[in-house]
Design a protein around this motif. Structure first.
Motif, PDB file in Angstrom:
ATOM      1  N   VAL A 118       0.838  -1.206   0.000  1.00 31.72           N
ATOM      2  CA  VAL A 118       0.000   0.000   0.000  1.00 31.72           C
ATOM      3  C   VAL A 118       0.871   1.254   0.000  1.00 31.72           C
ATOM      4  O   VAL A 118       0.585   2.231  -0.722  1.00 31.72           O
ATOM      5  N   ARG A 119       1.938   1.239   0.774  1.00 32.73           N
ATOM      6  CA  ARG A 119       2.843   2.401   0.794  1.00 32.73           C
ATOM      7  C   ARG A 119       3.483   2.622  -0.571  1.00 32.73           C
ATOM      8  O   ARG A 119       3.610   3.762  -1.035  1.00 32.73           O
ATOM      9  N   GLU A 120       3.863   1.538  -1.223  1.00 32.06           N
ATOM     10  CA  GLU A 120       4.456   1.657  -2.560  1.00 32.06           C
ATOM     11  C   GLU A 120       3.439   2.194  -3.563  1.00 32.06           C
ATOM     12  O   GLU A 120       3.755   3.071  -4.382  1.00 32.06           O
ATOM     13  N   ALA A 121       2.213   1.684  -3.486  1.00 32.25           N
ATOM     14  CA  ALA A 121       1.172   2.131  -4.412  1.00 32.25           C
ATOM     15  C   ALA A 121       0.788   3.580  -4.151  1.00 32.25           C
ATOM     16  O   ALA A 121       0.440   4.321  -5.090  1.00 32.25           O
ATOM     17  N   ASN A 122       0.848   4.009  -2.897  1.00 30.41           N
ATOM     18  CA  ASN A 122       0.515   5.394  -2.572  1.00 30.41           C
ATOM     19  C   ASN A 122       1.459   6.379  -3.250  1.00 30.41           C
ATOM     20  O   ASN A 122       1.078   7.513  -3.556  1.00 30.41           O
ATOM     21  N   GLU A 123       2.675   5.951  -3.498  1.00 32.30           N
ATOM     22  CA  GLU A 123       3.630   6.823  -4.197  1.00 32.30           C
ATOM     23  C   GLU A 123       3.212   7.040  -5.640  1.00 32.30           C
ATOM     24  O   GLU A 123       3.610   8.020  -6.274  1.00 32.30           O
ATOM     25  N   LEU A 124       2.416   6.101  -6.173  1.00 26.59           N
ATOM     26  CA  LEU A 124       1.938   6.218  -7.553  1.00 26.59           C
ATOM     27  C   LEU A 124       0.595   6.922  -7.653  1.00 26.59           C
ATOM     28  O   LEU A 124       0.211   7.391  -8.720  1.00 26.59           O
ATOM     29  N   SER A 125      -0.132   6.965  -6.536  1.00 26.11           N
ATOM     30  CA  SER A 125      -1.530   7.403  -6.589  1.00 26.11           C
ATOM     31  C   SER A 125      -1.718   8.907  -6.677  1.00 26.11           C
ATOM     32  O   SER A 125      -2.755   9.374  -7.142  1.00 26.11           O
ATOM     33  N   GLN A 126      -0.738   9.674  -6.181  1.00 26.58           N
ATOM     34  CA  GLN A 126      -0.838  11.134  -6.184  1.00 26.58           C
ATOM     35  C   GLN A 126      -2.126  11.602  -5.517  1.00 26.58           C
ATOM     36  O   GLN A 126      -2.805  12.511  -5.989  1.00 26.58           O
ATOM     37  N   GLY A 127      -2.471  10.928  -4.419  1.00 23.64           N
ATOM     38  CA  GLY A 127      -3.627  11.342  -3.639  1.00 23.64           C
ATOM     39  C   GLY A 127      -4.968  10.902  -4.164  1.00 23.64           C
ATOM     40  O   GLY A 127      -6.001  11.307  -3.626  1.00 23.64           O
ATOM     41  N   LYS A 128      -5.000  10.054  -5.200  1.00 30.04           N
ATOM     42  CA  LYS A 128      -6.272   9.628  -5.790  1.00 30.04           C
ATOM     43  C   LYS A 128      -6.887   8.442  -5.053  1.00 30.04           C
ATOM     44  O   LYS A 128      -8.010   8.052  -5.335  1.00 30.04           O
ATOM     45  N   GLY A 129      -6.167   7.837  -4.135  1.00 27.33           N
ATOM     46  CA  GLY A 129      -6.665   6.647  -3.468  1.00 27.33           C
ATOM     47  C   GLY A 129      -6.227   5.387  -4.181  1.00 27.33           C
ATOM     48  O   GLY A 129      -5.605   5.432  -5.255  1.00 27.33           O
ATOM     49  N   LEU A 130      -6.576   4.245  -3.591  1.00 22.75           N
ATOM     50  CA  LEU A 130      -6.129   2.957  -4.104  1.00 22.75           C
ATOM     51  C   LEU A 130      -7.293   2.000  -4.268  1.00 22.75           C
ATOM     52  O   LEU A 130      -8.344   2.162  -3.651  1.00 22.75           O
ATOM     53  N   SER A 131      -7.064   0.976  -5.082  1.00 17.56           N
ATOM     54  CA  SER A 131      -7.963  -0.170  -5.146  1.00 17.56           C
ATOM     55  C   SER A 131      -7.230  -1.366  -4.579  1.00 17.56           C
ATOM     56  O   SER A 131      -6.058  -1.582  -4.874  1.00 17.56           O
ATOM     57  N   LEU A 132      -7.905  -2.140  -3.750  1.00  9.54           N
ATOM     58  CA  LEU A 132      -7.364  -3.408  -3.280  1.00  9.54           C
ATOM     59  C   LEU A 132      -8.050  -4.534  -4.029  1.00  9.54           C
ATOM     60  O   LEU A 132      -9.280  -4.559  -4.133  1.00  9.54           O
ATOM     61  N   ILE A 133      -7.251  -5.457  -4.561  1.00  2.07           N
ATOM     62  CA  ILE A 133      -7.786  -6.643  -5.221  1.00  2.07           C
ATOM     63  C   ILE A 133      -7.338  -7.845  -4.398  1.00  2.07           C
ATOM     64  O   ILE A 133      -6.159  -8.198  -4.392  1.00  2.07           O
ATOM     65  N   GLY A 134      -8.266  -8.443  -3.678  1.00  7.20           N
ATOM     66  CA  GLY A 134      -7.929  -9.565  -2.822  1.00  7.20           C
ATOM     67  C   GLY A 134      -8.387 -10.874  -3.431  1.00  7.20           C
ATOM     68  O   GLY A 134      -9.577 -11.078  -3.669  1.00  7.20           O
ATOM     69  N   HIS A 135      -7.430 -11.761  -3.703  1.00  7.73           N
ATOM     70  CA  HIS A 135      -7.782 -13.076  -4.233  1.00  7.73           C
ATOM     71  C   HIS A 135      -7.890 -14.076  -3.092  1.00  7.73           C
ATOM     72  O   HIS A 135      -6.995 -14.172  -2.254  1.00  7.73           O
ATOM     73  N   SER A 136      -8.979 -14.819  -3.062  1.00 13.65           N
ATOM     74  CA  SER A 136      -9.192 -15.872  -2.065  1.00 13.65           C
ATOM     75  C   SER A 136      -9.008 -15.296  -0.657  1.00 13.65           C
ATOM     76  O   SER A 136      -9.629 -14.295  -0.321  1.00 13.65           O
ATOM     77  N   ALA A 137      -8.136 -15.896   0.157  1.00 12.22           N
ATOM     78  CA  ALA A 137      -7.937 -15.397   1.522  1.00 12.22           C
ATOM     79  C   ALA A 137      -7.447 -13.959   1.540  1.00 12.22           C
ATOM     80  O   ALA A 137      -7.642 -13.242   2.527  1.00 12.22           O
ATOM     81  N   GLY A 138      -6.811 -13.510   0.449  1.00 10.86           N
ATOM     82  CA  GLY A 138      -6.360 -12.122   0.384  1.00 10.86           C
ATOM     83  C   GLY A 138      -7.490 -11.132   0.518  1.00 10.86           C
ATOM     84  O   GLY A 138      -7.283  -9.998   0.957  1.00 10.86           O
ATOM     85  N   GLY A 139      -8.725 -11.555   0.184  1.00 13.83           N
ATOM     86  CA  GLY A 139      -9.871 -10.665   0.307  1.00 13.83           C
ATOM     87  C   GLY A 139     -10.266 -10.412   1.745  1.00 13.83           C
ATOM     88  O   GLY A 139     -10.486  -9.270   2.142  1.00 13.83           O
ATOM     89  N   TRP A 140     -10.373 -11.482   2.547  1.00  9.57           N
ATOM     90  CA  TRP A 140     -10.748 -11.229   3.950  1.00  9.57           C
ATOM     91  C   TRP A 140      -9.573 -10.681   4.747  1.00  9.57           C
ATOM     92  O   TRP A 140      -9.775  -9.938   5.714  1.00  9.57           O
ATOM     93  N   LEU A 141      -8.354 -10.990   4.326  1.00  4.45           N
ATOM     94  CA  LEU A 141      -7.197 -10.365   4.969  1.00  4.45           C
ATOM     95  C   LEU A 141      -7.150  -8.869   4.671  1.00  4.45           C
ATOM     96  O   LEU A 141      -6.691  -8.073   5.501  1.00  4.45           O
ATOM     97  N   ALA A 142      -7.637  -8.469   3.505  1.00  5.56           N
ATOM     98  CA  ALA A 142      -7.754  -7.039   3.197  1.00  5.56           C
ATOM     99  C   ALA A 142      -8.712  -6.366   4.167  1.00  5.56           C
ATOM    100  O   ALA A 142      -8.479  -5.235   4.612  1.00  5.56           O
ATOM    101  N   ARG A 143      -9.781  -7.046   4.521  1.00  2.00           N
ATOM    102  CA  ARG A 143     -10.743  -6.476   5.477  1.00  2.00           C
ATOM    103  C   ARG A 143     -10.104  -6.326   6.860  1.00  2.00           C
ATOM    104  O   ARG A 143     -10.342  -5.338   7.559  1.00  2.00           O
ATOM    105  N   VAL A 144      -9.294  -7.312   7.250  1.00  2.00           N
ATOM    106  CA  VAL A 144      -8.577  -7.201   8.527  1.00  2.00           C
ATOM    107  C   VAL A 144      -7.608  -6.026   8.463  1.00  2.00           C
ATOM    108  O   VAL A 144      -7.512  -5.231   9.411  1.00  2.00           O
ATOM    109  N   TYR A 145      -6.905  -5.896   7.342  1.00  2.00           N
ATOM    110  CA  TYR A 145      -5.958  -4.783   7.186  1.00  2.00           C
ATOM    111  C   TYR A 145      -6.677  -3.440   7.313  1.00  2.00           C
ATOM    112  O   TYR A 145      -6.213  -2.524   8.019  1.00  2.00           O
ATOM    113  N   MET A 146      -7.812  -3.295   6.651  1.00  2.00           N
ATOM    114  CA  MET A 146      -8.550  -2.037   6.693  1.00  2.00           C
ATOM    115  C   MET A 146      -9.033  -1.729   8.103  1.00  2.00           C
ATOM    116  O   MET A 146      -9.106  -0.568   8.503  1.00  2.00           O
TER     117      MET A 146
END
Length: 311
Positions: A106-134
């Protein structure tokens, strides 16, 4: 704002060459938000290289969280936690390593976003782990959570022969993480696959069609379950359907449901999210074939959901 319940969409992908929607050719200097790709259980970062390329063709820069297959053995630390054996395991500290990888990406992607925000794409367990992260790290930078074949819901309690494979983690997510929403500020899009319908080990006659729904009366999918007598098919379900069905049962409590070969459709949707199902879509990039057995990230499938990242 209260979360809304959105109708589920069931789509059949069209197997034709995708037309690029790259913002560079359609919207001048406006560029899509960067996307962070979160690998599923047992997957590594390299499994998503082709998805990175596909997103890039639509003008979406992406960062894959740095995960190796060996990293998943870190989860074995949970075995020494008494909560594991009680079925009340919590994500932290056993999954701190994965949450840190998300944060780095997320920190790396934020350097590319220029304040526009990010999209998270969670595959399988990565999806519910994204919810824990948030929940743990905050979601101020996140505009979209798009999940691909994520088992969001814990299995029902008290079902004979069903053991919670996450040892309590999904119950924790359901009880402690923010509910799904679909608002201008933050959108949840949950995508499920209908690759194969499971079957029970022992046939049971069913006299009517069954609709599986979520609170509020919203139908997620229509599952027509017929006995051999009703269909006239003396061969019955295949061994593969019965085998897959046993996997589905451990996730949602039922074997006779549709799913992507690993995660049942009914488990991959969330109340409050925009829920979408694709026919013929397999669970994982490992073992998939873009032509005969596409997974969620195959180009022919990604072109059907890419617009969520461009809006």
């Amino acid at each position: 704002m209260a979360s809304a319940i959105y109708p589920s969409l069931r789509l059949r992908p069209t197997f034709s060459s995708a037309t690029s929607l790259s913002s560079s050719s359609s919207s001048g200097d406006i560029k899509p938000r960067p996307a962070v790709i979160l690998p599923g259980l047992g997957n590594n970062s390299g499994d998503y290289k082709k998805l990175e390329v596909t997103l890039g063709e639509y003008g979406v820069p992406s960062v894959v969280a740095a995960v190796s297959r060996l990293d998943w053995f870190r989860n074995a630390a949970g075995l020494v936690d008494p909560a594991y054996w009680r079925g009340t395991l919590r994500p932290r500290p056993v999954l701190d390593w994965y949450l840190k990888r998300i944060d780095d990406a997320v920190r790396e992607a934020n350097e590319l976003s220029q304040g526009k925000g990010l999209s998270l794409i969670g595959h399988s367990a990565g999806g519910w782990l994204a919810r824990v992260y948030m929940e743990e790290y905050g979601n101020a930078d996140i505009s979209l959570l798009l999940t691909l074949g994520t088992p969001h819901l814990p299995p029902p309690r008290g079902v004979s022969g069903v053991i919670d494979q996450t040892r309590g983690l999904l119950y924790y997510v359901e009880e402690n993480c923010a509910k799904a929403v679909y608002t201008p500020e933050l959108r949840y899009v949950c995508i499920a696959g209908r690759y194969i319908r499971g079957a029970p080990l022992v046939d049971k006659a069913v006299d009517s069609d069954v609709t599986v729904g979520i609170d509020g009366g919203e139908a997620i999918s229509e599952l027509t379950i017929a006995s051999n007598k009703k269909t006239g098919d003396s061969s019955g379900p295949s061994f593969r359907a019965r085998f897959v069905g046993q996997g589905y049962k451990q996730v949602c409590g039922r074997a006779d449901v549709w799913g992507d070969g690993v995660v049942p459709e009914v488990s991959a949707h969330l109340e409050g999210a925009l829920n979408v199902s694709f026919d013929g879509v397999y669970h994982s990039p490992v073992g998939s074939d873009d032509e005969t057995r596409p997974w969620y990230g195959s180009p022919v499938i990604a072109k059907e959901w890419i617009h969520h990242l461009l809006e």
